[in-house]
Design a protein around this motif. Structure first.
Motif, short mmCIF file in Angstrom:
data_model
loop_
_atom_site.label_atom_id
_atom_site.label_comp_id
_atom_site.label_asym_id
_atom_site.label_seq_id
_atom_site.Cartn_x
_atom_site.Cartn_y
_atom_site.Cartn_z
N UNK A 118 0.85 -1.20 0.00
CA UNK A 118 0.00 0.00 0.00
C UNK A 118 0.88 1.25 0.00
N UNK A 119 0.33 2.37 -0.48
CA UNK A 119 1.10 3.59 -0.70
C UNK A 119 1.78 4.10 0.57
N UNK A 121 2.82 2.48 3.10
CA UNK A 121 3.91 1.55 3.43
C UNK A 121 5.10 1.82 2.50
N UNK A 122 4.82 1.90 1.19
CA UNK A 122 5.88 2.17 0.20
C UNK A 122 6.58 3.50 0.46
N UNK A 123 5.81 4.48 0.91
CA UNK A 123 6.38 5.81 1.16
C UNK A 123 7.51 5.73 2.19
N UNK A 124 7.34 4.91 3.20
CA UNK A 124 8.37 4.74 4.22
C UNK A 124 9.50 3.86 3.69
N UNK A 125 9.16 2.74 3.07
CA UNK A 125 10.16 1.77 2.62
C UNK A 125 11.12 2.38 1.61
N UNK A 126 10.60 3.11 0.63
CA UNK A 126 11.43 3.61 -0.47
C UNK A 126 11.83 5.08 -0.31
N UNK A 127 11.63 5.64 0.87
CA UNK A 127 12.02 7.03 1.13
C UNK A 127 13.53 7.14 1.28
N UNK A 128 14.14 8.18 0.71
CA UNK A 128 15.58 8.38 0.89
C UNK A 128 15.94 8.67 2.35
N UNK A 129 14.99 9.11 3.13
CA UNK A 129 15.25 9.44 4.54
C UNK A 129 15.18 8.22 5.46
N UNK A 130 14.68 7.10 4.96
CA UNK A 130 14.56 5.89 5.78
C UNK A 130 15.91 5.18 5.82
N UNK A 131 16.42 4.98 7.03
CA UNK A 131 17.70 4.30 7.22
C UNK A 131 17.49 2.80 7.36
N UNK A 136 10.61 2.15 12.06
CA UNK A 136 9.77 3.31 11.72
C UNK A 136 8.33 2.99 12.06
N UNK A 137 7.64 3.98 12.57
CA UNK A 137 6.22 3.79 12.83
C UNK A 137 5.84 4.29 14.20
N UNK A 138 4.59 4.17 14.50
CA UNK A 138 3.57 3.45 13.74
C UNK A 138 3.14 4.19 12.46
N UNK A 139 3.00 3.40 11.38
CA UNK A 139 2.54 3.90 10.09
C UNK A 139 1.13 3.36 9.90
#
Length: 160
Positions: A118-119, A121-131, A136-139
């Motif tokens: 889902x969008x 979820x993808x926003x967090x997974x593929x974000x350049x800011x996500x290490x 991360x979360x709760x999303x």
């Protein structure tokens, strides 16, 4: 009749030239040049399958992640407290508290491409800011609240 005699003469010359012995060169030079041996017709065929001007195709963008899915933000906070306390691992808590079927495998979602999840979820997974390796979360999504850990990302060049 004149036409037939001309045709016979042309055929005789053509057939006689076909049987002229071919003399191969007596010395063959096999130099160790970078171009290698040239084989005529086969060079053209080899060039058709040679991709020197294009290079390798880019790797597909993919990520490997784990998550814990719970029903409320309070449940997510409780699980985060358990992780912070160091009493349990992420995988153990996923088995115990996650409402997703992936909980039985420690929350592992395997490897997937953008657009698979889902969008939100993808926003967090593929974000350049996500290490990689951080929680991360709760999303919030339509399924509930996720605590997400990205284990690996591949492809896509330098965008993350």
């Amino acid at each position: 009749m004149k036409y037939i005699s001309s045709l016979v003469a042309i055929l005789f010359v053509t057939v006689s030239e076909a049987f002229v012995p071919f003399h191969a060169p007596t010395s063959v030079s096999l130099s160790s040049s970078s171009t290698g041996l040239k084989m005529g017709l086969f060079d053209g065929i080899m060039k058709a399958f040679d991709n020197e001007e294009y290079g390798a195709p880019p790797d597909a963008v993919k990520a490997t992640a784990r998550h814990i899915l719970v029903k409320s933000p309070e449940d997510a906070d409780f699980v985060l407290e358990q992780i912070a306390g160091g009493t349990s691992t992420f995988a153990e808590l996923a088995r115990q508290y996650s409402t997703c079927p992936s909980g039985s495998s420690g929350g592992s979602l395997g490897s997937f491409s953008p657009g698979t999840m889902v969008a939100e979820f993808d926003k967090v997974i593929f974000s350049p800011d996500t290490n990689i390796g951080e929680i991360y979360g709760p999303v919030q999504t339509q399924f509930g609240y996720h605590l997400i850990v990205v284990d690996k990302r591949t492809g896509g060049g330098d965008w993350y």
